[in-house]
Design a protein around this motif. Structure first.
Motif, mmCIF file in Angstrom:
data_model
loop_
_atom_site.group_PDB
_atom_site.id
_atom_site.type_symbol
_atom_site.label_atom_id
_atom_site.label_comp_id
_atom_site.label_asym_id
_atom_site.label_seq_id
_atom_site.Cartn_x
_atom_site.Cartn_y
_atom_site.Cartn_z
ATOM 1 N N GLY B 30 -7.865 15.412 12.115
ATOM 2 C CA GLY B 30 -7.374 14.613 13.142
ATOM 3 C C GLY B 30 -7.373 14.927 14.556
ATOM 4 O O GLY B 30 -8.159 14.079 15.435
ATOM 5 N N HIS B 31 -7.259 16.045 15.066
ATOM 6 C CA HIS B 31 -7.384 16.520 16.344
ATOM 7 C C HIS B 31 -8.807 16.978 16.561
ATOM 8 O O HIS B 31 -9.153 16.653 17.747
ATOM 9 N N GLN B 32 -9.542 16.919 15.800
ATOM 10 C CA GLN B 32 -10.941 17.162 16.079
ATOM 11 C C GLN B 32 -11.720 15.887 16.215
ATOM 12 O O GLN B 32 -12.772 15.773 16.947
ATOM 13 N N THR B 33 -11.147 14.870 15.975
ATOM 14 C CA THR B 33 -11.431 13.426 15.899
ATOM 15 C C THR B 33 -11.004 12.778 17.146
ATOM 16 O O THR B 33 -11.823 12.173 17.992
ATOM 17 N N ASP B 34 -9.815 12.743 17.294
ATOM 18 C CA ASP B 34 -9.176 12.042 18.440
ATOM 19 C C ASP B 34 -7.648 12.322 19.025
ATOM 20 O O ASP B 34 -7.007 12.484 17.880
ATOM 21 N N ARG B 35 -7.643 12.417 20.264
ATOM 22 C CA ARG B 35 -6.207 13.086 20.644
ATOM 23 C C ARG B 35 -4.989 12.092 20.295
ATOM 24 O O ARG B 35 -4.002 12.729 19.969
ATOM 25 N N LEU B 36 -5.482 10.673 20.533
ATOM 26 C CA LEU B 36 -4.337 9.944 20.379
ATOM 27 C C LEU B 36 -3.802 9.918 18.761
ATOM 28 O O LEU B 36 -2.898 9.738 18.345
ATOM 29 N N LEU B 37 -4.788 9.646 17.990
ATOM 30 C CA LEU B 37 -4.797 9.792 16.596
ATOM 31 C C LEU B 37 -3.920 11.010 16.152
ATOM 32 O O LEU B 37 -2.979 11.117 15.275
ATOM 33 N N ALA B 40 -0.450 10.332 16.966
ATOM 34 C CA ALA B 40 0.324 9.532 16.363
ATOM 35 C C ALA B 40 0.695 9.666 14.803
ATOM 36 O O ALA B 40 1.769 9.268 14.327
ATOM 37 N N LEU B 41 -0.263 10.244 14.217
ATOM 38 C CA LEU B 41 -0.198 10.410 12.748
ATOM 39 C C LEU B 41 1.286 11.277 12.392
ATOM 40 O O LEU B 41 2.034 10.859 11.618
#
Ligand code: SF4
Ligand code: SF4
Lengths: 188, 272
Positions: B30-37, B40-41
């Motif tokens: 998740g955090h390697q992909t997108d900060r907001l994602l 939010a997860l």
């Protein structure tokens, strides 16, 4: 360390972009290398975290995105914890990975992005992780069909891997999150 | 893990309530992909806990880290908060208390109460307590113990009658998040950790994270194969060790699921 500086057009872009994505002020880094001393993978990778910082300072561009450390970094946050300047070095790594995936520079080191995609895909669909679907997605994509397979019978027998998909998760909420964060053009 | 946590909680009078519809925190992917994602997860589960008026207890260091980090980001950055509100369809302020099971055991239940509930002892079994990276880092986010030389798990093991060893790899990362995608890197990292525990004289490794457990347990097979180092060190999650000392049967603690046999630990406890 010897650093080669190239002067291609993309060179200027990275520092600013990395600062924007990570929210980190890179000028704070004074190259003490404490991050590198504690980094568990710096001896395995060709380029250490402090070198990455320095290369960004020096205005290096696209070639940074091909650094092997990006896909060896285990996100353990030792660097961020120990940096005397309070720099979130791990967030810089996240930002570089994101740029690498976005610009297609991650192809050669494709297994981690592939795994991340397979992992997040099962979360997106099921709301939770579903090992079998994730492993299948990852293995098909990576071509590493036989890796770890000798452990599967034991893991299934020991119920370390569930056969059935998870149920009970609020899938609607999760799908909305993926849809919304993707709309912002950020998620892969 | 899940099984041993539930059994031990019940034995010690902790009532665990599973948040209905909880979802995955997104983990490293998740955090390697997108900060907001990545914010939010975890928030999707945190709002559910807030609605129930409860605190969140987590038994995995990685989930704990992601939940804490999401709270930190949401409470500290209005832009992230707004983005998360948009993704969730409702506002969340980042205020739900998130705690690791180890904290609850030591601070709420307390070592005195645990000691009173014990039926068995580890009888001096030499235990290397392994905290891993994400429970203690970054310390301003998790605020859990000393980030360089934590001691909370050592305290628990001592209460159980074990000998908690001094050793330098308490917080070295085992690479759990890359276990599948960069097994080459992870075999090196786990080899260093398990090898150091062995060198320090450990008869068992105690962990506070299920990811670390699977990784340190299972990768010993790969270490033996590719490097020829055979450690045969059982890796137990804290509630498995605690459960044994509370007199719970090994099958009810999921001990049959371990790849490296916990026989040495069972012998120590049974000898009491
Ligand atoms: S520890 Fe911080 S200041 Fe030192 S080299 Fe690393 S990033 Fe720069
Ligand atoms: S987060 Fe990545 S770069 Fe930082 S210390 Fe850990 S492995 Fe090294």
């Amino acid at each position: 360390m010897a650093i080669t500086i190239s002067r291609d057009k993309s060179a200027r872009g990275l520092l600013k972009e990395v600062q924007e994505i990570s929210g980190v002020d890179l000028s704070q880094c004074y190259q003490c290398k404490k991050c590198t001393s504690g980094c568990p993978v710096s001896s395995l990778a060709r380029c250490s975290p402090s070198e990455m910082m320095r290369r960004l300072h020096l205005g290096l561009g696209e070639e940074l995105l091909a650094s092997d450390i990006l896909w060896m970094c285990v996100s353990c946050e030792t660097c961020s914890t120990r940096c005397p300047m309070g720099i979130d070095v791990a967030a810089v790594m996240d930002a570089l990975r994101k740029l690498a995936v976005r610009r297609g520079a991650a192809k050669g080191e494709g297994n981690v992005p592939l795994f991340n995609r397979a992992f997040l895909k099962t979360v997106q669909v099921f709301g939770r992780t579903y090992d079998l679907a994730m492993i299948a997605g990852y293995k098909l994509g990576s071509g590493k069909l036989l890796a770890d397979t000798e452990k599967f019978p034991t893991m299934l027998r020991k119920r370390k891997i569930a056969l059935l998909p998870p149920h009970g998760a609020d899938r609607q909420a999760v799908r909305r999150i993926f849809k919304k964060t993707r709309e912002d053009g950020a998620a892969q | 893990m899940d099984q041993s946590t539930r059994t031990v909680a019940e034995k010690l009078g902790i009532q665990l309530i599973e948040p209905k519809g909880w979802t995955c925190c997104g983990a490293t992917a998740g955090h390697q992909t997108d900060r907001l994602l990545a914010a939010a997860l975890p928030a999707a589960t945190l709002v559910k806990v807030q609605d129930m008026g409860l605190e969140l207890v987590v038994n995995c260091a990685a989930c704990y880290n992601r939940m804490k980090a999401a709270n930190h980001e949401i409470a500290g950055d209005p832009q992230v908060r707004a983005g998360v509100a948009d993704a969730l369809g409702r506002d969340y302020d980042g205020s739900v208390e998130v705690r690791h099971l180890l904290e609850v055991l030591l601070n709420d239940v307390g070592t005195d109460a645990i000691e009173k509930a014990l039926h068995q002892s580890l009888r001096g079994l030499k235990v290397a307590c392994y905290y891993g990276c994400l429970l203690v880092r970054p310390s301003e986010v998790t605020g859990f113990d000393d980030p360089e030389n934590p001691s909370s798990l050592d305290r628990l093991v001592t209460v159980l009658g074990g000998t908690a060893l001094e050793w330098p790899h308490k917080t070295e990362c085992c690479g759990g998040g890359l276990s599948m995608s960069r097994t080459d890197v992870v075999v090196n990292l786990t080899d260093a950790i398990v090898g150091m525990a062995k060198l320090a004289g450990a008869e068992c490794i105690a962990v506070s994270c299920p990811m670390c457990q699977i990784n340190l347990d299972m990768r010993q097979l790969d270490i033996a194969k590719s490097k020829g180092n055979r450690y045969d060190l059982p890796v137990l999650y804290l509630t498995q060790l605690l459960g044994l000392c509370l007199g719970v049967a090994p099958q009810r603690l999921g001990l049959n699921k371990l790849m490296i046999s916990p026989a040495k630990v069972l012998q120590a406890v049974a000898a009491a």
